[in-house]
Design a protein around this motif. Structure first.
Motif, mmCIF file in Angstrom:
data_model
loop_
_atom_site.group_PDB
_atom_site.id
_atom_site.type_symbol
_atom_site.label_atom_id
_atom_site.label_comp_id
_atom_site.label_asym_id
_atom_site.label_seq_id
_atom_site.Cartn_x
_atom_site.Cartn_y
_atom_site.Cartn_z
ATOM 1 N N ASP A 113 -5.032 -44.178 10.375
ATOM 2 C CA ASP A 113 -5.167 -42.837 10.942
ATOM 3 C C ASP A 113 -6.590 -42.325 10.758
ATOM 4 N N THR A 114 -7.529 -43.211 10.997
ATOM 5 C CA THR A 114 -8.948 -42.863 10.891
ATOM 6 C C THR A 114 -9.580 -42.608 12.259
ATOM 7 N N THR A 115 -8.798 -42.767 13.340
ATOM 8 C CA THR A 115 -9.325 -42.517 14.683
ATOM 9 C C THR A 115 -8.654 -41.330 15.361
ATOM 10 N N SER A 116 -7.488 -40.905 14.890
ATOM 11 C CA SER A 116 -6.686 -39.881 15.549
ATOM 12 C C SER A 116 -5.611 -39.420 14.561
ATOM 13 N N PRO A 117 -4.994 -38.227 14.771
ATOM 14 C CA PRO A 117 -5.115 -37.297 15.884
ATOM 15 C C PRO A 117 -6.108 -36.185 15.585
ATOM 16 N N GLY A 118 -6.306 -35.320 16.566
ATOM 17 C CA GLY A 118 -7.207 -34.195 16.459
ATOM 18 C C GLY A 118 -7.640 -33.768 17.849
ATOM 19 N N VAL A 119 -8.317 -32.635 17.923
ATOM 20 C CA VAL A 119 -8.782 -32.137 19.217
ATOM 21 C C VAL A 119 -9.783 -33.104 19.827
ATOM 22 N N LEU A 120 -10.810 -33.423 19.074
ATOM 23 C CA LEU A 120 -11.847 -34.298 19.603
ATOM 24 C C LEU A 120 -11.306 -35.703 19.848
ATOM 25 N N ALA A 121 -10.387 -36.139 18.999
ATOM 26 C CA ALA A 121 -9.780 -37.456 19.194
ATOM 27 C C ALA A 121 -9.055 -37.514 20.522
ATOM 28 N N LEU A 122 -8.334 -36.451 20.865
ATOM 29 C CA LEU A 122 -7.601 -36.435 22.132
ATOM 30 C C LEU A 122 -8.554 -36.492 23.312
ATOM 31 N N VAL A 123 -9.633 -35.737 23.231
ATOM 32 C CA VAL A 123 -10.607 -35.723 24.321
ATOM 33 C C VAL A 123 -11.316 -37.063 24.445
ATOM 34 N N GLU A 124 -11.683 -37.651 23.311
ATOM 35 C CA GLU A 124 -12.492 -38.869 23.305
ATOM 36 C C GLU A 124 -11.653 -40.144 23.218
ATOM 37 N N ARG A 125 -10.331 -40.000 23.203
ATOM 38 C CA ARG A 125 -9.415 -41.145 23.103
ATOM 39 C C ARG A 125 -9.707 -42.005 21.871
ATOM 40 N N GLY A 126 -10.093 -41.330 20.790
ATOM 41 C CA GLY A 126 -10.336 -42.010 19.523
ATOM 42 C C GLY A 126 -11.737 -42.531 19.329
ATOM 43 N N ARG A 127 -12.560 -42.494 20.365
ATOM 44 C CA ARG A 127 -13.875 -43.116 20.265
ATOM 45 C C ARG A 127 -14.877 -42.278 19.484
ATOM 46 N N GLN A 128 -14.552 -41.013 19.189
ATOM 47 C CA GLN A 128 -15.416 -40.214 18.330
ATOM 48 C C GLN A 128 -15.512 -40.822 16.931
ATOM 49 N N SER A 129 -14.499 -41.631 16.568
ATOM 50 C CA SER A 129 -14.505 -42.255 15.243
ATOM 51 C C SER A 129 -15.666 -43.228 15.072
ATOM 52 N N LEU A 130 -16.178 -43.763 16.169
ATOM 53 C CA LEU A 130 -17.282 -44.721 16.065
ATOM 54 C C LEU A 130 -18.510 -44.075 15.446
ATOM 55 N N ASP A 131 -18.727 -42.785 15.737
ATOM 56 C CA ASP A 131 -19.853 -42.071 15.113
ATOM 57 C C ASP A 131 -19.706 -42.069 13.597
ATOM 58 N N LEU A 132 -18.489 -41.792 13.132
ATOM 59 C CA LEU A 132 -18.272 -41.704 11.689
ATOM 60 C C LEU A 132 -18.332 -43.084 11.035
ATOM 61 N N PHE A 133 -17.729 -44.080 11.679
ATOM 62 C CA PHE A 133 -17.761 -45.422 11.092
ATOM 63 C C PHE A 133 -19.197 -45.891 10.886
ATOM 64 N N ASP A 134 -20.061 -45.589 11.856
ATOM 65 C CA ASP A 134 -21.475 -45.944 11.698
ATOM 66 C C ASP A 134 -22.115 -45.149 10.564
ATOM 67 N N ALA A 135 -21.761 -43.860 10.483
ATOM 68 C CA ALA A 135 -22.396 -42.997 9.482
ATOM 69 C C ALA A 135 -22.044 -43.412 8.058
ATOM 70 N N VAL A 136 -20.791 -43.829 7.837
ATOM 71 C CA VAL A 136 -20.380 -44.197 6.470
ATOM 72 C C VAL A 136 -20.586 -45.677 6.200
ATOM 73 N N ASP A 137 -21.077 -46.419 7.193
ATOM 74 C CA ASP A 137 -21.294 -47.864 7.038
ATOM 75 C C ASP A 137 -19.994 -48.539 6.611
ATOM 76 N N ALA A 138 -18.929 -48.300 7.401
ATOM 77 C CA ALA A 138 -17.596 -48.783 7.049
ATOM 78 C C ALA A 138 -17.557 -50.308 6.984
ATOM 79 N N ASP A 139 -16.818 -50.831 6.008
ATOM 80 C CA ASP A 139 -16.664 -52.270 5.837
ATOM 81 C C ASP A 139 -15.319 -52.792 6.311
ATOM 82 N N PHE A 140 -14.222 -52.063 5.970
ATOM 83 C CA PHE A 140 -12.877 -52.534 6.306
ATOM 84 C C PHE A 140 -11.993 -51.353 6.679
ATOM 85 N N ASP A 141 -10.982 -51.653 7.500
ATOM 86 C CA ASP A 141 -9.971 -50.653 7.846
ATOM 87 C C ASP A 141 -8.706 -51.399 8.247
#
Length: 462
Positions: A42-70
């Motif tokens: 549940d790291t991509t959705s739900p939420g207002v921006l998630a609904l608009v962006e179809r979950g792709r807003q999460s890519l900004d955060l994954f890059d920002a935190v330098d995510a390793d695994f999910d």
């Protein structure tokens, strides 16, 4: 000594760019070459921006935190499997899942998802496996074409392979919620990083460290994996994100997405706050629950309105000017309001299922349903309906009643199992569109009117 940085169920963190920036700033401040940054669904959705962006807003955060695994949560499929595959393909982290299967029964997104993985960190070999709640197709209609293998068997097989490969530490990324205890009993893991249930957890079960950081990015757990050679086991430190430095690049990226969504139309003014904390929404009758149920009933001209408590997402109170975005944040799902036709006997069963003890979700004290058009007295001791009126009259077991609710309720058997797909009689607009239309016409009231009365010994009193 290798470390893990754990977050989960961050959901609506994206809707507040500054809060998202502080969350990312906290993770980055804790990160280092000896750490793995791990999400547990549940790291991509739900939420207002998630609904608009179809979950792709999460890519900004994954890059920002330098995510390793999910691994996957039930809401990571909110926009269908293809949308999930797209996010996974473009994510910087490795997605691990031992039990999610695609439409043909094969591994989900095999080019980008692995059942388990090994990463060398600070001189130690760390093995990771991911598992997701097998009830996901019932919890999320958009995942209905997928299948989910037994998570305990899948995890045990993967862990055996990791142990055979000589890893120093085994970490399970779990979106099983309450199933983590069984996972700890059946799987030889050092740490279970959990999610799904939104309450925090930090304890040892069968000598396994089990963690849950709660929802919406307020907490990050830092785990020191210890040294198996010296007998030092894993330990965890809790970090709140509220005062962390802001990751400005992420904040600006999300702010741009929010502005582009154009959901800032003011539809009503709330003179007093409508709280939507977990304690309020799951505590019984509340103003925001009444508002949603009233809107459903009005939109479909039904006898009864019903909203499941879990569908109302936690967030800041509605207060002052209420925008379309605010109402999307209350119920950020692209599902329709529908009408179910029930007999009075079935309706009485549904009213009984408002209590957590009869619903397969949540904590034992939670109240699971919000109602409109109903006056309900519930006995908390006897766990039964004492009286129920619709339109001022006692419910007639042989009569037929129309109930406006979310499409999800007809689909799932984990909440309000009496209501089934066969009861469907009509379909209306998307949930947040119904809320916005109702707010424009009737406003947003902050009070309650006693439509749900929970009291001990009510049967004896009456």
């Amino acid at each position: 000594m290798p470390r893990l940085l754990h977050y989960s169920d961050i959901e609506n963190v994206y809707d507040d760019p500054v809060r998202a920036g502080r969350f990312a700033g906290c993770v980055r401040a804790l990160d280092g070459p000896d750490a793995l940054v791990c999400g547990t669904g549940d790291t991509t959705s739900p939420g207002v921006l998630a609904l608009v962006e179809r979950g792709r807003q999460s890519l900004d955060l994954f890059d920002a935190v330098d995510a390793d695994f999910d691994t996957f949560g039930n809401h990571d499929f909110d926009y269908g499997p293809d949308a999930t595959r797209g996010v996974v393909a473009d994510s910087p982290q490795t997605w691990v899942s031992a039990n999610v299967r695609d439409e043909d029964g094969g591994p989900f997104a095999p080019d980008h998802v692995v059942p388990h993985a090994v990463r060398e960190v600070d001189g130690a070999r760390v093995g990771l496996v991911g598992v997701t709640d097998p009830a996901t197709p019932s919890l999320n209609p958009m995942a209905a074409t997928l299948t989910f293998a037994d998570p305990y068997e899948a995890a045990a097989d993967a862990v055996d392979r990791l142990r055979a490969a000589g890893v120093d530490h085994v970490v399970v990324l779990s979106h099983l919620g309450g199933g983590d205890d069984e996972l700890a009993r059946r799987v030889e893991a050092d740490v279970i990083l959990g999610g799904h249930v939104h309450s925090e957890r930090h304890e040892y079960v069968h000598d396994t460290l089990v963690l849950r950081p709660g929802a919406n990015g307020h907490v990050v757990f830092e785990v020191a994996l210890g040294d198996p050679q010296s007998g030092d086991g894993p330990t965890a430190t809790r970090h709140e994100t509220a005062d962390a430095p802001v990751h400005e690049d992420l904040t600006e990226a999300l702010r741009g997405r929010v502005e582009a969504a154009e959901l800032d139309e003011v539809v009503a003014v709330a003179d007093a706050p409508l709280d939507r904390s977990e304690e309020t929404v799951f505590g019984g009758e509340c103003a925001v629950g009444n508002f949603v149920a009233d809107a459903y009933r009005w939109s479909m001209d039904a006898d009864v309105g019903l909203q499941n408590s879990g569908g109302i997402r936690n967030g800041p109170p509605l207060h002052g000017e209420v925008t379309v975005a605010d109402l999307v944040s209350v119920i950020p799902f692209e599902e329709h309001v529908v009408v179910a036709e029930l007999t009075g006997a079935e309706l009485l069963a549904v009213l009984g299922e408002c209590a957590a003890a009869t619903v397969d979700f949540g904590e034992s004290h939670w109240w699971q349903g919000h109602l409109s058009g109903v006056e309900l007295v519930w006995d908390d001791d006897a766990r039964e309906v004492v009286s129920a009126r619709v339109g001022g009259d006692s419910v007639d077991p042989d009569a037929t009643y129309t109930v406006a609710t979310s499409d999800y309720v007809l689909h799932t058997d984990h909440e309000f199992p009496t209501i089934e797909a066969r009861h469907r009689a009509a379909e209306g607009d998307i949930q947040y569109e119904v809320l916005a239309a109702y707010a424009r016409d009737f406003g947003v009231e902050s009070g309650t009117d006693g439509r749900i009365e929970r009291r001990p010994g009510a049967a004896a009193d009456d």
